[in-house]
Every structure is written in structure tokens, then in C-alpha cells.
Write a protein that holds these residues in place. Structure first.
Motif, PDB file in Angstrom:
ATOM      1  N   VAL A 229      80.693 -38.321  29.803  1.00  0.00           N
ATOM      2  CA  VAL A 229      79.778 -37.550  28.971  1.00  0.00           C
ATOM      3  C   VAL A 229      78.709 -38.460  28.383  1.00  0.00           C
ATOM      4  O   VAL A 229      79.013 -39.514  27.818  1.00  0.00           O
ATOM      5  N   LEU A 230      77.461 -38.039  28.517  1.00  0.00           N
ATOM      6  CA  LEU A 230      76.321 -38.763  27.977  1.00  0.00           C
ATOM      7  C   LEU A 230      75.678 -37.950  26.861  1.00  0.00           C
ATOM      8  O   LEU A 230      75.961 -36.767  26.694  1.00  0.00           O
ATOM      9  N   THR A 231      74.785 -38.587  26.111  1.00  0.00           N
ATOM     10  CA  THR A 231      74.013 -37.889  25.095  1.00  0.00           C
ATOM     11  C   THR A 231      72.547 -37.840  25.508  1.00  0.00           C
ATOM     12  O   THR A 231      72.083 -38.657  26.311  1.00  0.00           O
ATOM     13  N   PHE A 232      71.827 -36.846  24.981  1.00  0.00           N
ATOM     14  CA  PHE A 232      70.405 -36.737  25.266  1.00  0.00           C
ATOM     15  C   PHE A 232      69.634 -37.928  24.712  1.00  0.00           C
ATOM     16  O   PHE A 232      69.964 -38.466  23.651  1.00  0.00           O
ATOM     17  N   ARG A 233      68.594 -38.316  25.432  1.00  0.00           N
ATOM     18  CA  ARG A 233      67.636 -39.292  24.935  1.00  0.00           C
ATOM     19  C   ARG A 233      66.455 -38.503  24.388  1.00  0.00           C
ATOM     20  O   ARG A 233      65.839 -37.718  25.112  1.00  0.00           O
TER      21      ARG A 233
ATOM     22  N   ASP B 299      67.201 -43.736  21.623  1.00  0.00           N
ATOM     23  CA  ASP B 299      67.261 -42.715  20.586  1.00  0.00           C
ATOM     24  C   ASP B 299      68.066 -41.553  21.134  1.00  0.00           C
ATOM     25  O   ASP B 299      67.580 -40.791  21.967  1.00  0.00           O
ATOM     26  N   HIS B 300      69.298 -41.414  20.717  1.00  0.00           N
ATOM     27  CA  HIS B 300      70.184 -40.423  21.300  1.00  0.00           C
ATOM     28  C   HIS B 300      70.234 -39.148  20.461  1.00  0.00           C
ATOM     29  O   HIS B 300      70.288 -39.190  19.247  1.00  0.00           O
ATOM     30  N   GLY B 301      70.247 -38.027  21.151  1.00  0.00           N
ATOM     31  CA  GLY B 301      70.425 -36.742  20.506  1.00  0.00           C
ATOM     32  C   GLY B 301      71.851 -36.270  20.671  1.00  0.00           C
ATOM     33  O   GLY B 301      72.782 -37.059  20.732  1.00  0.00           O
ATOM     34  N   GLY B 302      72.030 -34.951  20.796  1.00  0.00           N
ATOM     35  CA  GLY B 302      73.361 -34.387  20.932  1.00  0.00           C
ATOM     36  C   GLY B 302      73.918 -34.550  22.334  1.00  0.00           C
ATOM     37  O   GLY B 302      73.307 -35.158  23.219  1.00  0.00           O
ATOM     38  N   GLN B 303      75.091 -34.006  22.546  1.00  0.00           N
ATOM     39  CA  GLN B 303      75.795 -34.100  23.821  1.00  0.00           C
ATOM     40  C   GLN B 303      74.970 -33.461  24.934  1.00  0.00           C
ATOM     41  O   GLN B 303      74.480 -32.340  24.812  1.00  0.00           O
ATOM     42  N   ASP B 304      74.798 -34.173  26.014  1.00  0.00           N
ATOM     43  CA  ASP B 304      74.057 -33.683  27.179  1.00  0.00           C
ATOM     44  C   ASP B 304      75.016 -32.890  28.064  1.00  0.00           C
ATOM     45  O   ASP B 304      75.966 -33.458  28.606  1.00  0.00           O
ATOM     46  N   PRO B 305      74.775 -31.584  28.251  1.00  0.00           N
ATOM     47  CA  PRO B 305      75.730 -30.779  29.010  1.00  0.00           C
ATOM     48  C   PRO B 305      75.529 -30.801  30.525  1.00  0.00           C
ATOM     49  O   PRO B 305      76.317 -30.194  31.250  1.00  0.00           O
TER      50      PRO B 305
END
Length: 305
Positions: A115-119, A133-139
Motif C-alpha cells: 500500500v502506497l500513499t498519494f503524492r 509530500d504524502h496524502g492519504g492512502q492511494d487505492p
């Protein structure tokens, strides 16, 4: 309801009496959220059954109004496989209200899923992903073929638990599917090798998993997310990135404003290409998943070569 009676039968591994005579337990009814997940479940089920898909091709999964037939498929499901609320937040309440007794699996929560997070920045960091700069969970996790392999296994186990009579078939289909995806990964790794260091810009950060698995060189994104168009300041920042980093390709997506891409590439030598992480124009079914990954690879190689 028939499907609830069927679930009890499958769990017990016996037969049920429905009036005169005996009826053999049936294969579970299965619902999935999006076409990529439907494809993986179809691969596991093989000739035993055809899973339904709730979100029709071309529609945004984030906010979606189900048709009566889609709500009916959800209500009749013995098993539901979906990415999770990070992709379809509205589906959780629908499952609770329409299919409270169904066996539900959120694939992002499966052990072993990468699982990655949004940039969230207009400009991405280096390949090691440090300092971004990470945002929430990348689905968009289905775009990593190794996640797909993990999911095939757990899908087979869940269906086998509901339908012990066909558990061996589910396992065999999943094993063949994993081998096919491993071969696909090796194929794409070789295909993408010549463009591995070529810089490109995406419309929004939807290809992170694909990029991470194949070590590609995305350097930025036009939009913060797929929920809204970027403002003038962000567009200007991406134009700067295209010019300064020698970006060779800027990707657009079917659901978004193509004029923004043209604004970003204006005055540069960058090409444009259309990529669809949902595979809206690909026929559904077991062969959808490899076709989807090949389509993304083809778009990138065609634009960056």
C-alpha cells in the motif's frame, strides 16, 4: 432469501431439501466493485460462475449512484470483493444495508498488500520516495501486479470456504493466474526497460503503484486529485517542471479536461498520451487485468520512446 440459504448450505458442505428431492449446493453469487477486481475474481472462478461488477465502465468510482440492477447484484451476493472505502466510500453503507450477511473482503486490508500513499505535490521526489509530500492512502493498488497475485490467493481461499466442493478448482485457477501475472510482470519489465529513466507527468497520481513496481520516472502531476481541476498556480508549476526537467510525455485521462494537458505542454517538446487506470474501454472478464496493464505499458512506451 435463496442466496442466504445457499450460503448456509455451502458452509456446511451438504445439500438442502427444497420440496421434493435434493438440490446440490451452488456456486456463490459474487459481486465486485470495479472491473479490475472483477477480472481477478473471474480468473479464480473460471467456468464456475461470473462475478458482477457494481461500478460500470467509464464512471467515477468515488461518487456513484447504483442502478437498480447493480443494487440487486449487491443484495444477492454471497461474497463481495472490493478495494475499500478509500476508492468507493459510498459502498460501505450500501453493503451494510443491502448485503449485511455477505462475506466481505476489502482488498487493501489483505495481509501482504503493498500500500502506497498519494503524492500531493505538483513535483514528485526521487525514486526512493523519501521527502515526498504524502496524502492519504492511494487505492489504485491493483496496478501493482504483485498485489494482484496476493489477492488471487485470498479470493480463492474465501470462495473455497464458502464453496468447499469447488475449493480445489478455485485454488488451481488462482495458482494459474498467479503464474500468468508473474510472466506478465517479467514481460512488462523488459518492455518498459528502455524508457525507465524518461521523465513524464501524469494527470493525477493514479499510476503510483505501476510506476513503483517498474521503477519509472514520473516527475509530477497536473491535478492534486481526480476530484477537481487544478488552479492556475499549480498549472504554472507543472509547466515549469515540464520545461526544466525535459519532460518527454504528459499523460491525460478519459474523465478529465484535455485542454489542461495542452496548456501544460504548450511551448515544449513533450508529447501527450491517454492512459486509463480503470480500463474503461477493455472488455470485462478474466483477460481484462493483463490487458489493462499492457495498455498502460503501451501508452507509456509509445509516448516516451
Amino acid at each position: 432469501m435463496f442466496n442466504r440459504m445457499k450460503r448456509i448450505t455451502l458452509a456446511a458442505g451438504f445439500f438442502i431439501s427444497v420440496g421434493p428431492g435434493w438440490v446440490q449446493a451452488e456456486v456463490p453469487d459474487v459481486a465486485t466493485d470495479i472491473a479490475p477486481v472483477q477480472s481477478l475474481v473471474a480468473r479464480v472462478m473460471g467456468d464456475l460462475g461470473a462475478p458482477s461488477v457494481i461500478v460500470r465502465p467509464g464512471a467515477s468510482p468515488h461518487g456513484y449512484a447504483m442502478r437498480p440492477s447493480e443494487a440487486g447484484n449487491l443484495q444477492n451476493a454471497d461474497a463481495i470483493f472490493w478495494i475499500g472505502s478509500a476508492l468507493t466510500p459510498w459502498l460501505e453503507d450500501a453493503i451494510i444495508s443491502l448485503a449485511p450477511d455477505a462475506s466481505v473482503m476489502q482488498l487493501l486490508e489483505v495481509t501482504g498488500t503493498h500500500v502506497l500513499t498519494f503524492r500531493t505535490g505538483a513535483e514528485f521526489g526521487p525514486h526512493n520516495h523519501e521527502g515526498e509530500d504524502h496524502g492519504g492512502q492511494d487505492p489504485h493498488a491493483w496496478l501493482d501486479p504483485r498485489n494482484a497475485q496476493v489477492w488471487l490467493d485470498v479470493i480463492a481461499k474465501r470462495l473455497g470456504a464458502l464453496d468447499p466442493e469447488n475449493a480445489q478448482t478455485y485454488r488451481a485457477n488462482a495458482e494459474a493466474g498467479r503464474a500468468g501475472i508473474a510472466a506478465l510482470e517479467a514481460e512488462l519489465d523488459q518492455t518498459l526497460a528502455p524508457i525507465r529513466d524518461a521523465p513524464y507527468v501524469v494527470f493525477h497520481d493514479a499510476l503510483h503503484y505501476f510506476e513503483d513496481r517498474f521503477k519509472l520516472a514520473a516527475v509530477g502531476a497536473i491535478a492534486l486529485s481526480d476530484a477537481s481541476d487544478p488552479g492556475p498556480a499549480r498549472v504554472a508549476e507543472v509547466r515549469r517542471i515540464v520545461q526544466e526537467k525535459g519532460v518527454r510525455c504528459v499523460l491525460s485521462e478519459p474523465a478529465f479536461n484535455p485542454s489542461l494537458v495542452q496548456t501544460v505542454v504548450e511551448g515544449s517538446d513533450a508529447r501527450t498520451a491517454l492512459v486509463d487506470p480503470m480500463g474503461s474501454d477493455i472488455a470485462p472478464g478474466a483477460e481484462f487485468y493483463p490487458a489493462l496493464l499492457r495498455s498502460i505499458s503501451a501508452a507509456l512506451t509509445g509516448c516516451l520512446s
